[in-house]
Design an enzyme around this catalytic site. Structure first.
Site, short mmCIF file in Angstrom:
data_model
loop_
_atom_site.label_atom_id
_atom_site.label_comp_id
_atom_site.label_asym_id
_atom_site.label_seq_id
_atom_site.Cartn_x
_atom_site.Cartn_y
_atom_site.Cartn_z
N VAL A 10 -10.05 0.99 12.24
CA VAL A 10 -10.26 1.07 13.68
C VAL A 10 -11.61 1.69 14.05
CG1 VAL A 10 -8.99 3.26 14.02
CG2 VAL A 10 -9.11 1.57 15.85
N TYR B 73 0.84 -1.20 0.00
CA TYR B 73 0.00 0.00 0.00
C TYR B 73 0.87 1.25 0.00
CZ TYR B 73 -3.76 3.18 1.54
OH TYR B 73 -4.67 4.21 1.65
#
Ligand code: NAD
Ligand code: UDP
Length: 318
Positions: free
Chosen positions: A187, A145
């Protein structure tokens, strides 16, 4: 204008689709549905100015457009690590295909880059300004990424220097809000869904690592300002400088959902950045942009969204 949004069925892309349709533009949404969902753009299907293309950004595409927003790429570590080779191809080939289209059509092209280009920053460079070159592990589990996004930035700058393509690059810091995928492992969505279900809240490590959380509408406003002014080409940080530990986030989610969930600690994934906070001086000075929504304010509609989503899903299952 006719505006192409790659990754338009995802969290941020879908908000852009609605914004531009409401502004009276034509929108072409290109997505392979890896992490995006049709329900995110369901209200636009059938709109005379909206077109949905099921397509993979790594394969070339040909159309006539005035602006291009390149958002196609899984953003959650769980999803981008699922098929890391595909992730890096998506960033690199996707950038080349968008830039090639921009070169041919003369369209202005926008790249959704990321704070991950800073890697795990040196604590002395905190908050991170755009001039910081970063501290990225090139061979770790997050590299597909981070390095893919870094390479995409390089391609954008080189197409600009070599072919005069009109580019904009945004480095996005953790952004949350309605239409995040409930099971994508990030998250904010993880903690809210766990709290609403009364499950344990999974804090990785001690929870002392920090993130700076931006509400989606502030971010999208920053995108619009950057894309529609004529001066800036280099990368611009867009994020909310309000910095929180992951433990603080868990406590806020528990308090705001009124949940009985308990915090449990799980192993910290490797290369997880310890600190993350944007320096937004350029955005403030050149775009007149600043975030307006605090974490507490943004969590409220996000919790309401997931609450509704979970009851809709329960109704379908039931
Ligand atoms: P998301 O996962 O919800 O959206 C990504 C979209 O891209 C999805 O609709 C997915 O199906 C699509 N996609 C993935 N691979 C594709 C491919 N090969 N071809 C076509 N479509 C493909 O994530 P998001 O949060 O909306 O992120 C959008 C962009 O912003 C991403 O490029 C991401 O890297 C960047 N970004 C987001 C954040 C954040 O906090 N949300 C932070 C930094 C960068
Ligand atoms: N995290 C956590 N519990 C979770 C998911 C994530 O403690 O259930 C931590 C993760 O280790 C990281 C931070 O929260 O330190 C942000 O993770 P996320 O995947 O949202 O994005 P990142 O900023 O790491 O790309």
């Amino acid at each position: 204008m006719r505006i192409l949004i790659t990754g338009g069925a995802g969290f941020l892309g879908s908000h852009l689709c609605y914004r531009f349709i409401n502004q009276g533009h034509e929108v072409v949404c290109l997505d392979n549905y890896f992490t995006g969902r049709k329900r995110n753009i369901a209200h636009l299907l059938g709109h005379p100015h909206f077109e949905l293309m099921r397509h993979d950004v790594i394969d070339p595409f040909k159309l006539e457009v005035d602006q291009i927003y390149n958002l196609a790429c899984p953003a959650s570590p769980v999803h981008y690590q699922h098929n890391p080779i595909k992730t890096i191809k998506t960033s690199v080939m996707g950038a080349i295909n968008c830039l090639g289209l921009a070169k041919r059509t003369g369209a202005r092209v926008f790249q959704a880059s990321t704070s991950e280009v800073y890697g795990d920053p040196d604590p002395e460079v905190h908050p991170q300004p755009e001039s910081y070159w970063g501290n990225v592990n090139p061979i770790g589990i997050r590299s597909c990424y981070d390095e893919g996004k870094r390479c995409a930035e390089t391609l954008f700058m080189d197409y600009h220097r070599q072919n005069n393509v009109d580019i904009r690059i945004v480095r996005i810091f953790n952004t949350y809000g309605p239409r995040m995928c409930p099971d994508d492992g990030r998250v904010v969505s993880n903690f809210i869904v766990q709290a609403l279900r009364g499950e344990d809240i999974t804090v990785y490590g001690e929870g002392q690592q920090t993130r700076s959380f931006c509400y989606y509408s502030d971010l999208i406003d920053g995108f619009d300002r950057l894309m529609n002014q004529d001066e800036l080409t280099g990368p611009v940080n867009i994020g909310n400088p309000g910095e929180f530990t992951i433990l603080e986030l868990a406590e806020k989610v528990i308090a705001q959902t009124g949940s009985n969930s308990k915090i449990v600690h799980q192993e910290l994934p490797s290369d997880d950045p310890q600190q993350r906070q944007p320096d937004i001086t350029i955005a403030q000075q050149k775009l007149g942009w600043e975030p307006t929504i605090t974490l507490e304010e943004g969590l409220k509609p996000t919790i309401e969204y997931f609450d509704q989503l979970l009851s809709d899903d329960a109704a379908v299952e039931g």
